[in-house]
Each structure stands twice: as structure tokens, then as C-alpha cells.
Design an enzyme around this catalytic site. Structure first.
Site, PDB file in Angstrom:
ATOM      1  N   SER A 104       0.819  -1.215   0.000  1.00 54.93           N
ATOM      2  CA  SER A 104       0.000   0.000   0.000  1.00 54.93           C
ATOM      3  C   SER A 104       0.849   1.260   0.000  1.00 54.93           C
ATOM      4  O   SER A 104       0.340   2.344  -0.278  1.00 54.93           O
ATOM      5  CB  SER A 104      -0.853   0.039   1.268  1.00 54.93           C
ATOM      6  OG  SER A 104      -1.681  -1.078   1.343  1.00 54.93           O
ATOM      7  N   HIS A 147      -1.183  -2.560  -7.064  1.00 55.44           N
ATOM      8  CA  HIS A 147      -1.926  -2.254  -5.827  1.00 55.44           C
ATOM      9  C   HIS A 147      -3.431  -2.399  -6.075  1.00 55.44           C
ATOM     10  O   HIS A 147      -4.074  -1.498  -6.607  1.00 55.44           O
ATOM     11  CB  HIS A 147      -1.547  -0.832  -5.379  1.00 55.44           C
ATOM     12  CG  HIS A 147      -2.168  -0.408  -4.091  1.00 55.44           C
ATOM     13  ND1 HIS A 147      -2.473   0.892  -3.798  1.00 55.44           N
ATOM     14  CD2 HIS A 147      -2.537  -1.135  -3.001  1.00 55.44           C
ATOM     15  CE1 HIS A 147      -3.006   0.959  -2.592  1.00 55.44           C
ATOM     16  NE2 HIS A 147      -3.059  -0.246  -2.094  1.00 55.44           N
ATOM     17  N   GLU A 207      -3.809   0.266  -8.919  1.00 55.91           N
ATOM     18  CA  GLU A 207      -2.768   1.291  -9.050  1.00 55.91           C
ATOM     19  C   GLU A 207      -1.495   0.554  -9.481  1.00 55.91           C
ATOM     20  O   GLU A 207      -1.069  -0.386  -8.800  1.00 55.91           O
ATOM     21  CB  GLU A 207      -2.542   1.923  -7.661  1.00 55.91           C
ATOM     22  CG  GLU A 207      -2.504   3.423  -7.629  1.00 55.91           C
ATOM     23  CD  GLU A 207      -2.250   3.987  -6.211  1.00 55.91           C
ATOM     24  OE1 GLU A 207      -2.195   3.230  -5.214  1.00 55.91           O
ATOM     25  OE2 GLU A 207      -2.111   5.194  -6.118  1.00 55.91           O
ATOM     26  N   ASN A 245      -3.293   5.992  -1.137  1.00 55.46           N
ATOM     27  CA  ASN A 245      -3.149   6.147   0.313  1.00 55.46           C
ATOM     28  C   ASN A 245      -2.584   7.499   0.723  1.00 55.46           C
ATOM     29  O   ASN A 245      -2.797   7.948   1.846  1.00 55.46           O
ATOM     30  CB  ASN A 245      -2.326   5.006   0.895  1.00 55.46           C
ATOM     31  CG  ASN A 245      -3.167   3.746   0.954  1.00 55.46           C
ATOM     32  OD1 ASN A 245      -4.229   3.737   1.566  1.00 55.46           O
ATOM     33  ND2 ASN A 245      -2.730   2.702   0.273  1.00 55.46           N
TER      34      ASN A 245
HETATM   35  P1  NAD Z   1      -3.677  -9.520   6.223  1.00 48.33           P
HETATM   36  O1  NAD Z   1      -3.181  -9.251   7.589  1.00 48.33           O
HETATM   37  O2  NAD Z   1      -5.126  -9.797   6.014  1.00 48.33           O
HETATM   38  O3  NAD Z   1      -2.880 -10.760   5.565  1.00 48.33           O
HETATM   39  C1  NAD Z   1      -1.492 -10.869   5.517  1.00 48.33           C
HETATM   40  C2  NAD Z   1      -1.130 -12.335   5.288  1.00 48.33           C
HETATM   41  O4  NAD Z   1       0.286 -12.433   5.052  1.00 48.33           O
HETATM   42  C3  NAD Z   1      -1.436 -13.238   6.495  1.00 48.33           C
HETATM   43  O5  NAD Z   1      -2.265 -14.328   6.087  1.00 48.33           O
HETATM   44  C4  NAD Z   1      -0.054 -13.721   6.938  1.00 48.33           C
HETATM   45  O6  NAD Z   1      -0.065 -15.057   7.449  1.00 48.33           O
HETATM   46  C5  NAD Z   1       0.720 -13.645   5.621  1.00 48.33           C
HETATM   47  N1  NAD Z   1       2.166 -13.652   5.786  1.00 48.33           N
HETATM   48  C6  NAD Z   1       2.919 -13.058   6.737  1.00 48.33           C
HETATM   49  N2  NAD Z   1       4.219 -13.341   6.543  1.00 48.33           N
HETATM   50  C7  NAD Z   1       4.306 -14.108   5.430  1.00 48.33           C
HETATM   51  C8  NAD Z   1       5.389 -14.733   4.723  1.00 48.33           C
HETATM   52  N3  NAD Z   1       6.645 -14.604   5.114  1.00 48.33           N
HETATM   53  N4  NAD Z   1       5.082 -15.489   3.639  1.00 48.33           N
HETATM   54  C9  NAD Z   1       3.822 -15.634   3.231  1.00 48.33           C
HETATM   55  N5  NAD Z   1       2.754 -15.086   3.860  1.00 48.33           N
HETATM   56  C10 NAD Z   1       2.998 -14.333   4.948  1.00 48.33           C
HETATM   57  O7  NAD Z   1      -3.206  -8.264   5.340  1.00 48.33           O
HETATM   58  P2  NAD Z   1      -3.898  -7.681   4.001  1.00 48.33           P
HETATM   59  O8  NAD Z   1      -4.905  -6.650   4.395  1.00 48.33           O
HETATM   60  O9  NAD Z   1      -4.284  -8.788   3.097  1.00 48.33           O
HETATM   61  O10 NAD Z   1      -2.656  -6.857   3.380  1.00 48.33           O
HETATM   62  C11 NAD Z   1      -1.659  -7.518   2.615  1.00 48.33           C
HETATM   63  C12 NAD Z   1      -0.915  -6.485   1.766  1.00 48.33           C
HETATM   64  O11 NAD Z   1      -1.851  -5.808   0.914  1.00 48.33           O
HETATM   65  C13 NAD Z   1      -0.204  -5.403   2.569  1.00 48.33           C
HETATM   66  O12 NAD Z   1       0.977  -5.048   1.904  1.00 48.33           O
HETATM   67  C14 NAD Z   1      -1.211  -4.262   2.534  1.00 48.33           C
HETATM   68  O13 NAD Z   1      -0.620  -3.004   2.709  1.00 48.33           O
HETATM   69  C15 NAD Z   1      -1.776  -4.422   1.138  1.00 48.33           C
HETATM   70  N6  NAD Z   1      -3.100  -3.830   0.907  1.00 48.33           N
HETATM   71  C16 NAD Z   1      -4.072  -3.912   1.876  1.00 48.33           C
HETATM   72  C17 NAD Z   1      -5.330  -3.362   1.640  1.00 48.33           C
HETATM   73  C18 NAD Z   1      -6.422  -3.458   2.663  1.00 48.33           C
HETATM   74  O14 NAD Z   1      -7.456  -2.782   2.505  1.00 48.33           O
HETATM   75  N7  NAD Z   1      -6.290  -4.259   3.687  1.00 48.33           N
HETATM   76  C19 NAD Z   1      -5.595  -2.742   0.403  1.00 48.33           C
HETATM   77  C20 NAD Z   1      -4.599  -2.703  -0.578  1.00 48.33           C
HETATM   78  C21 NAD Z   1      -3.346  -3.241  -0.309  1.00 48.33           C
END
Ligand code: NAD
Length: 281
Positions: A118, A139, A151, A189
Site C-alpha cells: 500500500s 496495488h 494502481e 493512500n
Molecule cells: P492480512 O493481515 O489480512 O494478511 C497478511 C497475510 O500475510 C497473512 O495471512 C499472513 O499469514 C501472511 N504472511 C505473513 N508473513 C508471510 C510470509 N513470510 N510469507 C507468506 N505469507 C505471509 O493483510 P492484508 O490486508 O491482506 O494486506 C496484505 C498487503 O496488501 C499489505 O501489503 C497491505 O498493505 C496491502 N493492501 C491492503 C489493503 C487493505 O485494505 N487491507 C488494500 C490494498 C493493499
């Protein structure tokens, strides 16, 4: 090379990315360190596909085919047969660097190494791998099956070919890619998080209750969702991580994360995924 897509991290975003890729006909490997996260992700995809079937957007055969294209793995070795890797693990710089080192070592030559980060600098991630030309930001927005935007962020060394293949993949999964430059928080963001942060300051200072603040923004600004509902939906841990990256990367105090946001994260009240944030679920 196959057209297999590997998605690293099977959280909120990873399951959505795997979902849209599988519906579009790609074979997908979801990789997570947690087997429980993989099981939960498959359940979520099943449920969300059902929703599309009920709406008439998909039939049962297409649903079964999409589910059949998704396999799971708990080891990074599973990126070895992917043409395109999309990293969507927890928003943490050190973790992303480690995962990209593994991707660089294990993904086949010619594979694209994309990140759904993000806010973290694409150039910073790319600068540490041996093939920076193949690294790009992709993104997606949450929830991925519903939201139109992707994005697309080029790092300094990202090649035209990598960008073209990423734009084509985004379009192929039914999204509209928009290319922007690599600065902390990119565009989405950079604009959204200061608003969410300010809404949290309003809670902390007692300007309004979370309900009142959300109502003001919904009814007064025509936002489909208030900023605190949205923050709970994104995950307060993710919001804090993004604000930290922007605060550090841009050096401007206007991005300083609200102390109340830090408190909620410290307590583990990180929003919908934890059952509690500014609201209870
Ligand atoms: P989340 O907490 O729901 O999920 C993260 C996952 O990553 C977990 O299942 C965890 O077990 C896994 N993980 C951690 N370490 C790992 C590793 N070494 N290898 C493989 N898997 C691993 O988080 P999310 O909301 O899905 O966010 C994930 C990414 O997407 C982040 O970079 C976040 O900034 C981005 N993002 C989030 C949103 C949102 O609205 N939540 C929107 C766009 C982008």
C-alpha cells in the site's frame, strides 16, 4: 513458462487477488506461512464466488472451475513454476525484503515480481534484488472482487515490458489499471490515509463519536462508507503501517499517526478481521 500466478500472503487481499485471477482463467498458487490462513482464504473465496453466482455474474460450472484452479502451499518453493508472482503479505518493510529475496532466488527467469504494498517504495524493494526491471507495484483495492482500480507503480528500474505485462494482467482480470509514480503511499493512500488519520484525531479529541464522524462523511460528502468504518475494514494495523511509511518517507509531520490509532493496534483491536476496531463485529 506456464501462465501460473503465485500469490504470496493469503489474507484479506491475497484471497481476493487469487479469486479474480482464477475466475479470469489463470492457475493460481496461494502461498502463506500459515496453513490456517490458507484454509480460511479458500473458504472466503468459496463464499465470495457463491455471492457472484447468486447475483448471476457467474454460473456453478465457472465457480467450480475457478476453485479447481487454486492450489495452496506453505513454502516459497512453490513460486518456481509461476510466470507472475504477486506479493500480498503483511505491510512490513523487512518482511517484504525477505520475501522478495526468496522470490528473486526461486521464481523462474522472465517472471514478474509484483507487490500489492500500500505504501512501501517499489524502488527500495527492487534495489535489493538481482532483477529490478521485473519488479513492479500492483496495488489492488479492497475488496478485490468488487473494486475496479489497480494502481500500477513503476520503480526507477522497472522495464516497459514488465509494465505492459502488468497492465495487461490487470485488464485481463477485469480491472482498470492506472499508472502512478513511486512515492510513499503512491496516490490512493497519500490522499486516503490523512483523512482516516484525521477522523481518528476527531475521535481522540471528542469532536464526535465514530458513528457521528462516519455519518458526517457519508451524508455530507457522499462517501459510500465513513472513514472509521473504512479504517476497520482495511485493518488498523495496515493503516498504521502505511502512515509510518509516509511519515518516515516524506518527513512531514502531517502524516504523524494519531496516538489513538497506535493504542488500538497495541491492544489488538485492529478492525473487522479481529472482531473489534472502532466498531464491534
Ligand atoms: P492480512 O493481515 O489480512 O494478511 C497478511 C497475510 O500475510 C497473512 O495471512 C499472513 O499469514 C501472511 N504472511 C505473513 N508473513 C508471510 C510470509 N513470510 N510469507 C507468506 N505469507 C505471509 O493483510 P492484508 O490486508 O491482506 O494486506 C496484505 C498487503 O496488501 C499489505 O501489503 C497491505 O498493505 C496491502 N493492501 C491492503 C489493503 C487493505 O485494505 N487491507 C488494500 C490494498 C493493499
Amino acid at each position: 513458462m506456464s501462465d501460473r500466478i503465485a500469490v504470496i500472503g493469503a489474507g484479506q487481499m491475497g484471497n481476493g487477488i487469487a479469486h479474480v485471477c482464477a475466475v479470469a482463467g489463470h492457475d493460481v498458487t496461494m502461498i502463506d506461512v500459515s496453513q490456517a490462513a490458507l484454509d480460511k482464504a479458500k473458504g472466503t473465496i468459496d463464499k465470495n464466488l457463491d455471492r457472484q453466482v447468486k447475483k448471476g455474474a457467474l454460473d456453478e460450472t465457472a465457480k467450480a472451475a475457478a476453485l479447481g484452479r487454486i492450489t495452496t502451499a506453505t513454502s516459497m518453493e512453490a513460486v518456481a513454476n509461476a510466470a507472475f508472482v504477486i506479493e500480498a503479505a503483511t505491510e512490513n518493510v523487512e518482511l517484504k525484503h525477505k520475501i522478495f529475496a526468496d522470490m528473486d532466488r526461486l521464481a523462474p527467469a522472465g517472471a514478474i515480481l509484483a507487490t500489492n504494498t500500500s505504501s512501501i517504495s517499489i524502488t527500495d524493494i527492487a534495489g535489493r534484488v538481482k532483477r529490478p526491471e521485473a519488479v513492479i507495484g500492483m496495488h489492488f483495492m479492497n475488496p478485490v472482487p468488487v473494486m475496479q482500480l489497480v494502481e500500477v507503480i513503476r520503480g526507477l528500474a522497472t522495464s516497459d515490458e514488465t509494465t505492459a505485462r502488468t497492465m495487461a494482467l490487470a485488464q485481463g482480470v477485469g480491472k482498470t489499471p492506472v499508472e502512478v509514480n513511486d512515492y510513499p503511499g503512491f496516490v490512493a493512500n497519500r490522499i486516503l490515509m490523512p483523512m482516516i488519520n484525521e477522523a481518528i484525531y476527531c475521535v481522540m479529541e471528542g469532536v464526535g463519536t465514530p458513528e457521528a464522524i462516519d455519518q458526517v462523511m457519508k451524508l455530507g460528502m457522499n462517501h459510500p462508507m465513513g472513514p472509521l468504518t473504512l479504517a476497520d475494514f482495511i485493518g488498523l494495523d495496515t493503516c498504521l503501517a502505511i502512515l509510518e511509511v509516509m511519515h518516515k518517507g516524506l518527513g512531514d509531520p502531517k502524516y504523524r499517526p494519531c496516538p489513538l490509532l497506535r493504542k488500538y493496534v497495541a491492544q489488538g483491536w485492529v478492525g473487522r478481521k479481529a472482531g473489534r476496531g472502532f466498531y464491534s463485529y
